[in-house]
Motif scaffolding. Sequence first.
Motif, PDB file in Angstrom:
ATOM      1  N   MET A   2       0.838  -1.330   0.031  1.00 39.88           N
ATOM      2  CA  MET A   2       0.037  -0.174   0.082  1.00 39.88           C
ATOM      3  C   MET A   2       0.793   1.282   0.060  1.00 39.88           C
ATOM      4  O   MET A   2       1.959   1.231   0.952  1.00 39.88           O
ATOM      5  CB  MET A   2      -1.006  -0.099   1.355  1.00 39.88           C
ATOM      6  CG  MET A   2      -1.856   1.271   1.149  1.00 39.88           C
ATOM      7  SD  MET A   2      -2.807   1.442   2.576  1.00 39.88           S
ATOM      8  CE  MET A   2      -1.589   1.678   4.041  1.00 39.88           C
ATOM      9  N   HIS A   3       0.329   2.256  -0.762  1.00 40.40           N
ATOM     10  CA  HIS A   3       1.319   3.334  -0.799  1.00 40.40           C
ATOM     11  C   HIS A   3       0.477   4.715  -0.434  1.00 40.40           C
ATOM     12  O   HIS A   3      -0.541   4.952  -1.490  1.00 40.40           O
ATOM     13  CB  HIS A   3       1.905   3.567  -2.162  1.00 40.40           C
ATOM     14  CG  HIS A   3       2.976   2.452  -2.620  1.00 40.40           C
ATOM     15  ND1 HIS A   3       4.059   2.412  -2.004  1.00 40.40           N
ATOM     16  CD2 HIS A   3       2.684   1.402  -3.401  1.00 40.40           C
ATOM     17  CE1 HIS A   3       4.554   1.331  -2.368  1.00 40.40           C
ATOM     18  NE2 HIS A   3       3.737   0.823  -3.210  1.00 40.40           N
ATOM     19  N   PRO A   4       0.445   5.032   0.619  1.00 43.55           N
ATOM     20  CA  PRO A   4      -0.749   6.022   0.958  1.00 43.55           C
ATOM     21  C   PRO A   4      -0.391   7.299   0.056  1.00 43.55           C
ATOM     22  O   PRO A   4       0.782   7.861   0.017  1.00 43.55           O
ATOM     23  CB  PRO A   4      -0.319   6.376   2.589  1.00 43.55           C
ATOM     24  CG  PRO A   4       0.302   5.121   2.904  1.00 43.55           C
ATOM     25  CD  PRO A   4       0.965   4.586   1.947  1.00 43.55           C
ATOM     26  N   ASP A  33      -6.138   4.549   1.729  1.00 42.15           N
ATOM     27  CA  ASP A  33      -4.775   5.116   1.580  1.00 42.15           C
ATOM     28  C   ASP A  33      -4.463   6.534   2.227  1.00 42.15           C
ATOM     29  O   ASP A  33      -3.716   7.495   1.606  1.00 42.15           O
ATOM     30  CB  ASP A  33      -4.159   5.072   0.066  1.00 42.15           C
ATOM     31  CG  ASP A  33      -4.341   3.684  -0.372  1.00 42.15           C
ATOM     32  OD1 ASP A  33      -4.401   2.708   0.379  1.00 42.15           O
ATOM     33  OD2 ASP A  33      -4.180   3.622  -1.463  1.00 42.15           O
TER      34      ASP A  33
END
Length: 262
Positions: A1-3, A31
Amino acid sequence: MHPTLRVPPMAGAGPTPGRPVTISGRTLDADTVVGAHSHEWGQLTYAGHGMMRVSAERSSWIVPPQRAIWIAPGVLHEVVTLEEAYLCPLRIHAAREPFNGEKCRVVEVSPLLRELIAALEPADGELPEARAALLGELILDELARAPTRPIRVPLPQDKRLKALCEALIEAPGAPQTLEHWAREVGASERTLARLFEKELGMRFGQWRQQVRLAHAAPMIARGMPLSRVAEELGYASQSAFTAMFRKTFGSPPSSFFARQPP
């Protein structure tokens, strides 16, 4: 996951001796990061729906709506939404801490506690002070009785170990060995093994198992079949996953989540 989105902490009135519990909620997109911050009050970090990851005290927890995390006054913490979530933290007056100075504790949100929290945040406006105070007292009483449901993932400080751990949190089903990760992060296998014991208090395999359990909880809570959960988390079969779950928690996933509300 890449906020992708950072937002400030929730605004709203803090608790007082006469009104020891306050709440305010908002819906956050997947995110979204509520950056590291602390409060003079304690906080029950809770989402009415959606999944979140809470990090504090060099640990991380993945939290479905059936659980919440107590964060003591002054403890630095960060929240990341794993999917769209309705975040509604409860602010609890520092003099009314329910867990005798514990910095963090994961608790099960019972149906009664869930309804009390909902009643504290009415859809039609402000609560009368007397009712808000009464609901706060009931919440504190129920919270003190809540059973713990710990699935804790300790986090390291060493940069090489941190890179390894972040990669496995992103992809918990990755099958690579510690030898492989040693080459990836530029350290020897022996060095990484020593760092796992020193910084995290467990072996590589034990830590990876905790990561997988943390990811399994929201999958199961959403109704994903156990066979698919096992496959996504890198287990050879559903029975292998169930055996690991039973060894850790003393019961199979079906029994462990049986008391959770839908």
